[in-house]
Design a protein around this motif. Structure first.
Motif, PDB file in Angstrom:
ATOM      1  N   GLY A   1     -33.813  -6.425  -1.693  1.00  0.00           N
ATOM      2  CA  GLY A   1     -32.782  -6.214  -1.524  1.00  0.00           C
ATOM      3  C   GLY A   1     -31.339  -7.114  -0.344  1.00  0.00           C
ATOM      4  N   SER A   2     -31.516  -6.143   1.180  1.00  0.00           N
ATOM      5  CA  SER A   2     -31.001  -7.027   2.357  1.00  0.00           C
ATOM      6  C   SER A   2     -31.731  -7.960   2.593  1.00  0.00           C
ATOM      7  N   ALA A   3     -33.332  -8.461   1.988  1.00  0.00           N
ATOM      8  CA  ALA A   3     -33.216 -10.285   3.200  1.00  0.00           C
ATOM      9  C   ALA A   3     -33.144 -11.152   2.056  1.00  0.00           C
ATOM     10  N   VAL A   4     -32.719 -10.725   0.771  1.00  0.00           N
ATOM     11  CA  VAL A   4     -32.274 -11.423  -0.145  1.00  0.00           C
ATOM     12  C   VAL A   4     -30.840 -11.393  -0.119  1.00  0.00           C
ATOM     13  N   GLY A   5     -29.885 -12.902   0.321  1.00  0.00           N
ATOM     14  CA  GLY A   5     -28.957 -12.619  -0.020  1.00  0.00           C
ATOM     15  C   GLY A   5     -28.387 -14.761   0.245  1.00  0.00           C
ATOM     16  N   LEU A   6     -27.375 -14.551   0.686  1.00  0.00           N
ATOM     17  CA  LEU A   6     -26.184 -15.846   0.588  1.00  0.00           C
ATOM     18  C   LEU A   6     -27.762 -16.433   1.095  1.00  0.00           C
ATOM     19  N   GLY A   7     -28.463 -16.316   2.533  1.00  0.00           N
ATOM     20  CA  GLY A   7     -29.085 -16.706   2.310  1.00  0.00           C
ATOM     21  C   GLY A   7     -30.220 -17.430   2.387  1.00  0.00           C
ATOM     22  N   ASN A   8     -30.424 -16.869   0.937  1.00  0.00           N
ATOM     23  CA  ASN A   8     -31.339 -17.978   0.068  1.00  0.00           C
ATOM     24  C   ASN A   8     -30.959 -18.679  -0.625  1.00  0.00           C
ATOM     25  N   ILE A   9     -29.873 -18.192  -1.239  1.00  0.00           N
ATOM     26  CA  ILE A   9     -29.538 -18.993  -2.077  1.00  0.00           C
ATOM     27  C   ILE A   9     -28.221 -19.673  -2.096  1.00  0.00           C
TER      28      ILE A   9
ATOM     29  N   LEU B   1     -20.929  -7.393  13.380  1.00  0.00           N
ATOM     30  CA  LEU B   1     -19.652  -8.538  13.267  1.00  0.00           C
ATOM     31  C   LEU B   1     -20.533  -9.738  12.449  1.00  0.00           C
ATOM     32  N   ILE B   2     -21.144  -9.544  11.769  1.00  0.00           N
ATOM     33  CA  ILE B   2     -21.838 -10.357  10.610  1.00  0.00           C
ATOM     34  C   ILE B   2     -20.917 -10.127   9.425  1.00  0.00           C
ATOM     35  N   LEU B   3     -21.380  -8.874   9.064  1.00  0.00           N
ATOM     36  CA  LEU B   3     -20.947  -8.120   7.802  1.00  0.00           C
ATOM     37  C   LEU B   3     -19.269  -8.494   7.778  1.00  0.00           C
TER      38      LEU B   3
ATOM     39  N   PHE C   1     -17.786 -10.865   8.068  1.00  0.00           N
ATOM     40  CA  PHE C   1     -17.081 -12.460   7.771  1.00  0.00           C
ATOM     41  C   PHE C   1     -18.583 -12.497   5.996  1.00  0.00           C
ATOM     42  N   TYR C   2     -19.167 -11.609   6.137  1.00  0.00           N
ATOM     43  CA  TYR C   2     -20.087 -12.017   5.510  1.00  0.00           C
ATOM     44  C   TYR C   2     -19.506 -11.391   3.922  1.00  0.00           C
ATOM     45  N   MET C   3     -18.552 -10.442   4.303  1.00  0.00           N
ATOM     46  CA  MET C   3     -17.813  -9.408   3.304  1.00  0.00           C
ATOM     47  C   MET C   3     -16.538 -10.590   2.568  1.00  0.00           C
TER      48      MET C   3
ATOM     49  N   PHE D   1     -35.460 -15.765  10.601  1.00  0.00           N
ATOM     50  CA  PHE D   1     -35.213 -14.647  11.084  1.00  0.00           C
ATOM     51  C   PHE D   1     -33.637 -14.275   9.990  1.00  0.00           C
ATOM     52  N   PHE D   2     -33.447 -15.250   9.807  1.00  0.00           N
ATOM     53  CA  PHE D   2     -31.840 -15.311   8.833  1.00  0.00           C
ATOM     54  C   PHE D   2     -32.114 -14.402   7.821  1.00  0.00           C
ATOM     55  N   SER D   3     -32.926 -14.991   7.251  1.00  0.00           N
ATOM     56  CA  SER D   3     -33.284 -14.758   5.639  1.00  0.00           C
ATOM     57  C   SER D   3     -34.190 -13.842   5.493  1.00  0.00           C
ATOM     58  N   LEU D   4     -34.858 -13.769   6.114  1.00  0.00           N
ATOM     59  CA  LEU D   4     -35.467 -12.231   7.045  1.00  0.00           C
ATOM     60  C   LEU D   4     -34.850 -11.047   7.375  1.00  0.00           C
ATOM     61  N   SER D   5     -33.247 -11.372   7.721  1.00  0.00           N
ATOM     62  CA  SER D   5     -33.014  -9.958   8.029  1.00  0.00           C
ATOM     63  C   SER D   5     -33.103  -9.250   9.098  1.00  0.00           C
ATOM     64  N   LEU D   6     -34.030 -10.127  10.268  1.00  0.00           N
ATOM     65  CA  LEU D   6     -34.340  -9.205  11.297  1.00  0.00           C
ATOM     66  C   LEU D   6     -33.827  -9.503  12.469  1.00  0.00           C
ATOM     67  N   ALA D   7     -34.857  -8.642  13.264  1.00  0.00           N
ATOM     68  CA  ALA D   7     -34.090  -8.278  14.824  1.00  0.00           C
ATOM     69  C   ALA D   7     -32.118  -7.942  14.624  1.00  0.00           C
ATOM     70  N   MET D   8     -31.175  -7.362  13.423  1.00  0.00           N
ATOM     71  CA  MET D   8     -30.147  -7.233  13.288  1.00  0.00           C
ATOM     72  C   MET D   8     -30.167  -5.152  13.692  1.00  0.00           C
ATOM     73  N   GLY D   9     -31.531  -4.606  13.248  1.00  0.00           N
ATOM     74  CA  GLY D   9     -31.400  -3.594  12.792  1.00  0.00           C
ATOM     75  C   GLY D   9     -31.559  -3.602  11.788  1.00  0.00           C
ATOM     76  N   ILE D  10     -31.477  -3.668  10.754  1.00  0.00           N
ATOM     77  CA  ILE D  10     -31.631  -3.800   9.632  1.00  0.00           C
ATOM     78  C   ILE D  10     -33.103  -3.373   8.494  1.00  0.00           C
ATOM     79  N   ILE D  11     -33.790  -3.867   9.163  1.00  0.00           N
ATOM     80  CA  ILE D  11     -35.221  -3.664   8.908  1.00  0.00           C
ATOM     81  C   ILE D  11     -35.765  -2.394   9.608  1.00  0.00           C
TER      82      ILE D  11
ATOM     83  N   MET E   1     -26.377 -14.120  19.543  1.00  0.00           N
ATOM     84  CA  MET E   1     -26.913 -13.314  19.201  1.00  0.00           C
ATOM     85  C   MET E   1     -28.318 -12.692  18.426  1.00  0.00           C
ATOM     86  N   LEU E   2     -28.216 -13.025  17.799  1.00  0.00           N
ATOM     87  CA  LEU E   2     -30.090 -13.312  16.468  1.00  0.00           C
ATOM     88  C   LEU E   2     -30.423 -13.189  16.755  1.00  0.00           C
ATOM     89  N   PRO E   3     -30.865 -14.842  17.453  1.00  0.00           N
ATOM     90  CA  PRO E   3     -31.874 -14.791  18.883  1.00  0.00           C
ATOM     91  C   PRO E   3     -32.120 -14.069  19.739  1.00  0.00           C
TER      92      PRO E   3
END
Ligand code: PFF
Length: 452
Positions: free
Chosen positions: A19-27, A99-101, A103-105, A228-238, A392-394
């Motif tokens: 649910g976290s990984a699949v998001g606007l990044g995939n679709i 910060l991502i959240l 604008f993602y919101m 990286f974006f799509s798998l929600s990596l390096a954001m503290g999420i996983i 920030m992500l890389p």
């Protein structure tokens, strides 16, 4: 502080993490990247990136999360109490995810607006005109509006509050267990529809038959960034979600399952989009960025029978995908507040989401009435998008890999991957090698190219 909260089942673990990984990044982002990256070659490189880097980095981040048994900051202190400054990597992850959240919101709010307008039929009302120009116009006038996008953003913030207040098991896990199967059913239905269109063969050929002459260095850089974006990596999420995994969870297997399901969603989206675009003969330019889902797809739905039904189902899918990702982005900060500031769950949720009820509307206004206000030539919305995804992500990714490869105790990764020696892990050595040497070097390339 030891963490007592855990997900209650294996299905719940997979559903929440997917649910976290699949998001606007995939679709939304993935098909546009395939289009600009030269079609099937991009897909091929993307798949390689998922296997070579995505899965190893995700497995290691899960090890840090479960082994650290805390929030994104606390995990570092628990794993290496004598190495002091590394908590800052976690702090960077929390800041980036927040910060991502913000604008993602806002984009999640757009998806919900399009769902509402599909159900009411307003999106297709003849009074707005017909064809591409009308949809571009509608999108432009909607997102640059003042009140309506803010209201929808606030609906999303309230939805987050509702779920997060119910906690990890009663909120996140329960909602994911319902929403993820729904998402996959909707994707399969759309695949069926798309594959029955007359342009299916041409669409699939573009998506699946590689033309290697279209490959450039940026194909690799973009594919790695997208993975990286799509798998929600390096954001503290996983890291945060895996602190809710029980000690018996098999981390490598979980990372592989989550990554493959995330890849599957991206593949299904390609199978849905490209046949439809070929069939309805829309211009390539339409596939770029935001216009793909908010202009191209409504245009396609308008030409199909059952316009409102298909449109409603699609925007339901998009809203579900975006919503479960916002929850995971917010949970990073909620966990931090709960554990570091020792707040109750209720207070932590308020402390995270109430400021967002101001920050996200400001992001929304920065696209419309406040668009004259620029930071480095960009609106606040684009500035945050750029700084987080390109810098920030890389940066967080490199630091995370350096920490896991060089700083964390040598046997830490292996210990986590074998559940303290109870399992055999054939891949622990390979994963460690990739995270120590290859991933940081390649992410550094992304970082530098993003800065140039
Ligand atoms: N992985 C989700 C997506 O692809 O939309 C959510 C997300 C998490 C996006 C973290 C970006 C990010 F940095």
């Amino acid at each position: 502080m030891a963490n007592q909260t855990k997900f209650s089942s294996r299905i719940g673990i997979i559903a929440a993490t997917v649910g976290s990984a699949v998001g606007l990044g995939n679709i939304w982002r993935f098909p546009a990247e395939v289009q600009s990256g030269g079609g099937a070659v991009f897909l091929l490189v993307y798949i390689l990136c998922i296997f070579l880097f995505g899965i190893p980095v995700m497995t290691s981040e899960m090890a840090l999360g479960r082994g650290g048994d805390s929030d994104a900051v606390g995990a570092f202190g628990n794993v290496t109490p004598h190495r002091r400054g590394w908590w800052m990597v976690g702090a960077l992850a929390i800041l980036s995810s927040y910060l991502i959240l913000s604008f993602y919101m806002v984009v999640a709010g757009w998806t919900f607006e399009y769902l509402v307008q599909s159900v009411t039929g307003d999106l297709y009302s003849p009074e707005h005109g017909e064809g591409e120009a009308a949809f571009i116009d509608r999108m432009g006038s909607y997102i640059t509006g003042t009140y309506r996008p803010i209201v929808m953003t606030l609906v999303m913030v309230a939805g987050n509050l509702y779920v997060l207040l119910r906690g990890v098991q009663g909120g996140i896990e329960k909602v994911s267990n319902i929403m993820m199967p729904l998402l996959f059913v909707l994707l399969v239905v759309f695949c069926g529809v798309s594959l029955s269109l007359p342009g299916a063969a041409a669409g699939l050929e573009f998506f699946l038959r590689p033309d290697f002459s279209a490959m450039t260095p940026s194909t690799v850089i973009d594919a790695l960034g997208q993975s990286f974006f799509s798998l929600s990596l390096a954001m503290g999420i996983i890291l945060t979600y895996s602190s809710y995994y029980p000690a018996s969870t098999k981390l490598t297997r979980t990372a592989v399952t989550v990554s493959l399901l995330d890849l599957l969603v991206a593949l299904l989206m390609g199978v849905i989009i490209f046949p439809a675009v070929m069939t309805f003969g829309l211009s390539d330019a339409n596939l770029a960025g935001s216009s793909l889902v908010f202009v191209t797809l409504p245009e396609i739905f308008a030409q199909m029978s059952g316009t409102r039904v298909w449109s409603s189902l699609f925007f339901l899918l998009l809203t579900v995908a975006a919503f479960t990702s916002t929850i995971s982005l917010a949970e990073v900060s909620v966990a931090f507040m709960q554990r570091r500031a020792r707040m109750s769950r209720r207070k932590a949720c308020m402390a995270v989401l109430l400021p967002l009820a101001v920050l996200s509307p400001v992001c929304s206004l920065s696209v419309g009435p406040w668009s004259d206000f620029k930071i480095g030539g960009l609106t606040l919305f684009d500035f945050l998008d750029n700084v987080t995804t390109n810098i920030m992500l890389p940066l967080g990714g490199i630091l995370l890999c350096i920490y896991l490869g060089w700083v964390a105790p040598k046997n830490f990764l292996e210990n986590q991957l074998t559940n303290g020696g109870h399992l055999r892990s054939r891949f622990a050595g390979t994963i460690h090698f990739i995270v120590k040497w290859i991933a940081p070097a390649l992410i550094a390339v992304i970082l530098v190219s993003g800065l140039l």
